[in-house]
Design an enzyme around this catalytic site. Structure first.
Site, PDB file in Angstrom:
ATOM      1  CB  THR A  31      -0.943   0.037   1.212  1.00 52.73           C
ATOM      2  OG1 THR A  31      -1.659   1.279   1.176  1.00 52.73           O
ATOM      3  CG2 THR A  31      -0.187  -0.046   2.530  1.00 52.73           C
ATOM      4  CB  THR A  78      -7.616  -2.225   0.213  1.00 53.89           C
ATOM      5  OG1 THR A  78      -7.379  -2.388  -1.192  1.00 53.89           O
ATOM      6  CG2 THR A  78      -6.656  -3.106   0.988  1.00 53.89           C
ATOM      7  CE  LYS A  82     -11.421  -0.833  -2.362  1.00 57.84           C
ATOM      8  NZ  LYS A  82     -11.209   0.027  -3.529  1.00 57.84           N
ATOM      9  CG  ASP A 118     -12.092   3.577  -4.347  1.00 53.92           C
ATOM     10  OD1 ASP A 118     -10.977   4.046  -4.052  1.00 53.92           O
ATOM     11  OD2 ASP A 118     -12.454   2.425  -4.031  1.00 53.92           O
ATOM     12  N   GLY A 142     -14.198  -3.009 -18.959  1.00 60.48           N
ATOM     13  CA  GLY A 142     -14.369  -3.754 -17.721  1.00 60.48           C
ATOM     14  C   GLY A 142     -15.775  -3.586 -17.186  1.00 60.48           C
ATOM     15  CG  ASN A 166     -16.485  -7.154 -18.727  1.00 53.32           C
ATOM     16  OD1 ASN A 166     -15.325  -6.824 -18.468  1.00 53.32           O
ATOM     17  ND2 ASN A 166     -17.125  -8.075 -18.026  1.00 53.32           N
ATOM     18  NE  ARG A 167     -12.319 -12.179 -18.996  1.00 50.73           N
ATOM     19  CZ  ARG A 167     -11.398 -12.494 -18.103  1.00 50.73           C
ATOM     20  NH1 ARG A 167     -10.210 -12.878 -18.494  1.00 50.73           N
ATOM     21  NH2 ARG A 167     -11.660 -12.436 -16.808  1.00 50.73           N
ATOM     22  N   GLY A 262      -3.819   5.933 -12.996  1.00 45.18           N
ATOM     23  CA  GLY A 262      -4.712   5.976 -11.834  1.00 45.18           C
ATOM     24  C   GLY A 262      -4.089   6.551 -10.575  1.00 45.18           C
TER      25      GLY A 262
HETATM   26  P1  NAP Z   1     -12.683  -6.582 -10.580  1.00 44.34           P
HETATM   27  O1  NAP Z   1     -13.977  -6.300  -9.901  1.00 44.34           O
HETATM   28  O2  NAP Z   1     -11.950  -7.827 -10.274  1.00 44.34           O
HETATM   29  O3  NAP Z   1     -12.957  -6.515 -12.176  1.00 44.34           O
HETATM   30  C1  NAP Z   1     -11.941  -6.857 -13.073  1.00 44.34           C
HETATM   31  C2  NAP Z   1     -12.382  -6.561 -14.503  1.00 44.34           C
HETATM   32  O4  NAP Z   1     -11.260  -6.846 -15.358  1.00 44.34           O
HETATM   33  C3  NAP Z   1     -13.545  -7.420 -15.007  1.00 44.34           C
HETATM   34  O5  NAP Z   1     -14.338  -6.644 -15.859  1.00 44.34           O
HETATM   35  C4  NAP Z   1     -12.811  -8.526 -15.784  1.00 44.34           C
HETATM   36  O6  NAP Z   1     -13.585  -9.077 -16.846  1.00 44.34           O
HETATM   37  C5  NAP Z   1     -11.669  -7.752 -16.385  1.00 44.34           C
HETATM   38  N1  NAP Z   1     -10.549  -8.623 -16.726  1.00 44.34           N
HETATM   39  C6  NAP Z   1      -9.710  -9.246 -15.865  1.00 44.34           C
HETATM   40  N2  NAP Z   1      -8.796  -9.978 -16.546  1.00 44.34           N
HETATM   41  C7  NAP Z   1      -9.102  -9.810 -17.858  1.00 44.34           C
HETATM   42  C8  NAP Z   1      -8.520 -10.296 -19.053  1.00 44.34           C
HETATM   43  N3  NAP Z   1      -7.457 -11.102 -19.049  1.00 44.34           N
HETATM   44  N4  NAP Z   1      -9.059  -9.918 -20.227  1.00 44.34           N
HETATM   45  C9  NAP Z   1     -10.135  -9.102 -20.272  1.00 44.34           C
HETATM   46  N5  NAP Z   1     -10.725  -8.601 -19.163  1.00 44.34           N
HETATM   47  C10 NAP Z   1     -10.217  -8.953 -17.982  1.00 44.34           C
HETATM   48  O7  NAP Z   1     -11.633  -5.402 -10.331  1.00 44.34           O
HETATM   49  P2  NAP Z   1     -11.917  -3.906  -9.811  1.00 44.34           P
HETATM   50  O8  NAP Z   1     -11.891  -3.888  -8.332  1.00 44.34           O
HETATM   51  O9  NAP Z   1     -13.083  -3.366 -10.543  1.00 44.34           O
HETATM   52  O10 NAP Z   1     -10.571  -3.148 -10.284  1.00 44.34           O
HETATM   53  C11 NAP Z   1     -10.342  -2.881 -11.647  1.00 44.34           C
HETATM   54  C12 NAP Z   1      -9.092  -2.042 -11.854  1.00 44.34           C
HETATM   55  O11 NAP Z   1      -9.206  -0.791 -11.190  1.00 44.34           O
HETATM   56  C13 NAP Z   1      -7.796  -2.681 -11.337  1.00 44.34           C
HETATM   57  O12 NAP Z   1      -6.829  -2.566 -12.342  1.00 44.34           O
HETATM   58  C14 NAP Z   1      -7.407  -1.833 -10.150  1.00 44.34           C
HETATM   59  O13 NAP Z   1      -5.997  -1.716 -10.020  1.00 44.34           O
HETATM   60  C15 NAP Z   1      -7.974  -0.485 -10.538  1.00 44.34           C
HETATM   61  N6  NAP Z   1      -8.252   0.351  -9.346  1.00 44.34           N
HETATM   62  C16 NAP Z   1      -7.622   1.562  -9.249  1.00 44.34           C
HETATM   63  C17 NAP Z   1      -7.843   2.373  -8.150  1.00 44.34           C
HETATM   64  C18 NAP Z   1      -7.144   3.696  -8.056  1.00 44.34           C
HETATM   65  O14 NAP Z   1      -7.231   4.347  -7.002  1.00 44.34           O
HETATM   66  N7  NAP Z   1      -6.465   4.139  -9.084  1.00 44.34           N
HETATM   67  C19 NAP Z   1      -8.737   1.977  -7.141  1.00 44.34           C
HETATM   68  C20 NAP Z   1      -9.357   0.742  -7.269  1.00 44.34           C
HETATM   69  C21 NAP Z   1      -9.101  -0.057  -8.377  1.00 44.34           C
HETATM   70  P3  NAP Z   1     -14.632 -10.294 -16.571  1.00 44.34           P
HETATM   71  O15 NAP Z   1     -15.872  -9.657 -16.030  1.00 44.34           O
HETATM   72  O16 NAP Z   1     -14.819 -10.882 -17.912  1.00 44.34           O
HETATM   73  O17 NAP Z   1     -13.959 -11.220 -15.591  1.00 44.34           O
END
Ligand code: NAP
Length: 301
Positions: A31, A78, A82, A118, A142, A166-167, A262
């Site tokens: 973190t 985190t 969450k 967030d 996504g 989305n995938r 980000g």
């Molecule tokens: P999550 O709920 O696990 O969702 C992941 C997403 O990524 C889903 O739509 C998934 O598709 C897609 N995905 C994963 N692997 C893939 C692949 N190989 N090919 C195509 N699609 C793929 O994650 P989340 O919590 O929403 O977080 C998403 C992103 O936001 C992360 O990268 C995280 O680091 C970033 N984030 C940034 C901050 C910041 O403060 N900057 C804060 C929070 C999160 P499926 O639905 O098909 O599985």
């Protein structure tokens, strides 16, 4: 070592009145939040210490109750807690309830109140970067927890059209239904990832990259590689912050678009949490100092 860094290095003085804040999650070892909060505490002279707390599976309820019993001022939450944390809270802010995720706990009478910083953090970051949503055509890559929050933000801020790619198409469709129902608009729709080819040529989109693809250590990957997609992107906002420059960002820039990572979203979700805990209004100069501390902690300064 420059004075600012020396100051940063100084060991914080803990005394009998020091209040505790921290982060609960699993894992928490990477973190950057302590750099943000401990820098702000130093700048504002708040007697506050921020620490990471690794909470193993099955330990969440005890952790929340224990933190309250120990007079903690607040916590960040985190992955993977969450959503799981919500049943253990005294109250949940309406926005966090709508998003279905809490990343900040604020001490209230009898327990903690849960907030989501967030989404407001992303909005403050976008405002800083002069990225508008109103009237824009927005693509969200996504359909996970963060993509859902971004879709809500975009529709609420008046985006003309919001398309989730989305995938797993069904997940995007479910998010779209929820977002349209919550906002009372029909601005959002869903496409499967490969259907990006059907987006009209000549159109210019704001694309928010909200998948995990391209995150360290798989930094050579982007969720869409096709160059014709990037020709339609005017602004690319990758929510990934490690690496600081993702392949998605490079592809956007190579096609003439502007790209952001980000890091500022991460900064501002922390700043808004800090404001909730302390009542401070963090100014530009102070935010910049916390940003530098965060980047130093990441080794990118
Ligand atoms: P999550 O709920 O696990 O969702 C992941 C997403 O990524 C889903 O739509 C998934 O598709 C897609 N995905 C994963 N692997 C893939 C692949 N190989 N090919 C195509 N699609 C793929 O994650 P989340 O919590 O929403 O977080 C998403 C992103 O936001 C992360 O990268 C995280 O680091 C970033 N984030 C940034 C901050 C910041 O403060 N900057 C804060 C929070 C999160 P499926 O639905 O098909 O599985």
């Amino acid at each position: 070592m420059p004075e600012a860094e020396l100051e940063q290095e100084r060991i914080m003085e803990i005394n009998g009145r020091t209040r505790t804040c921290g982060l609960i999650g699993n894992p928490v070892e990477h973190t950057m939040s302590p750099a943000i909060h401990n820098t702000l505490a130093r700048i504002y002279g708040h007697d506050l210490a921020y620490l990471p707390f690794h909470v193993p599976a099955g330990g969440l309820e005890e952790a929340v109750k224990g933190a309250y019993a120990l007079n903690f001022l607040g916590l960040n939450v985190t992955v993977p807690y969450k959503s799981q944390v919500i049943p253990f809270l005294k109250e949940t802010d309406p926005l966090a309830r709508e998003i279905g995720a809490v990343n900040t706990l604020v001490r209230v009478e009898g327990g903690f109140k849960g907030y989501n910083t967030d989404m407001p953090g992303l909005w403050r970051a976008m405002c800083q970067d002069n990225v508008a949503l109103e009237g824009q055509k927005v693509l969200i890559l996504g359909a996970g927890g963060v993509a859902r929050a971004v879709a809500l933000l975009a529709v609420r801020k008046g985006a003309g059209e919001v398309i989730l790619l989305n995938r797993t198409l069904e997940k995007a469709q479910a998010v779209v239904e929820e977002v349209n129902a919550l906002t009372g608009r029909t601005a959002a729709r869903a496409l499967a990832l490969q259907e990006h080819a059907f987006l009209p040529a000549g159109e210019k989109y704001l694309a928010v990259q909200a998948t995990n693809v391209g995150m360290y250590p798989r930094t050579q990957e982007a969720v869409i590689e096709d160059q014709s997609f990037y020709e339609k992107i005017q602004v690319g906002y990758d929510l990934i912050f490690n690496p600081a420059r993702t392949r998605f960002m490079s592809l956007v820039e190579e096609s003439g678009g502007r790209a952001w990572n980000g890091l500022k979203m991460l900064l501002y979700q922390g700043i808004i949490a800090y404001e909730l805990w302390t009542g401070a209004e963090v100014g530009q100069a102070q935010a910049q100092e916390a940003f530098q501390a965060m980047k130093r902690a990441m080794g990118i300064l």
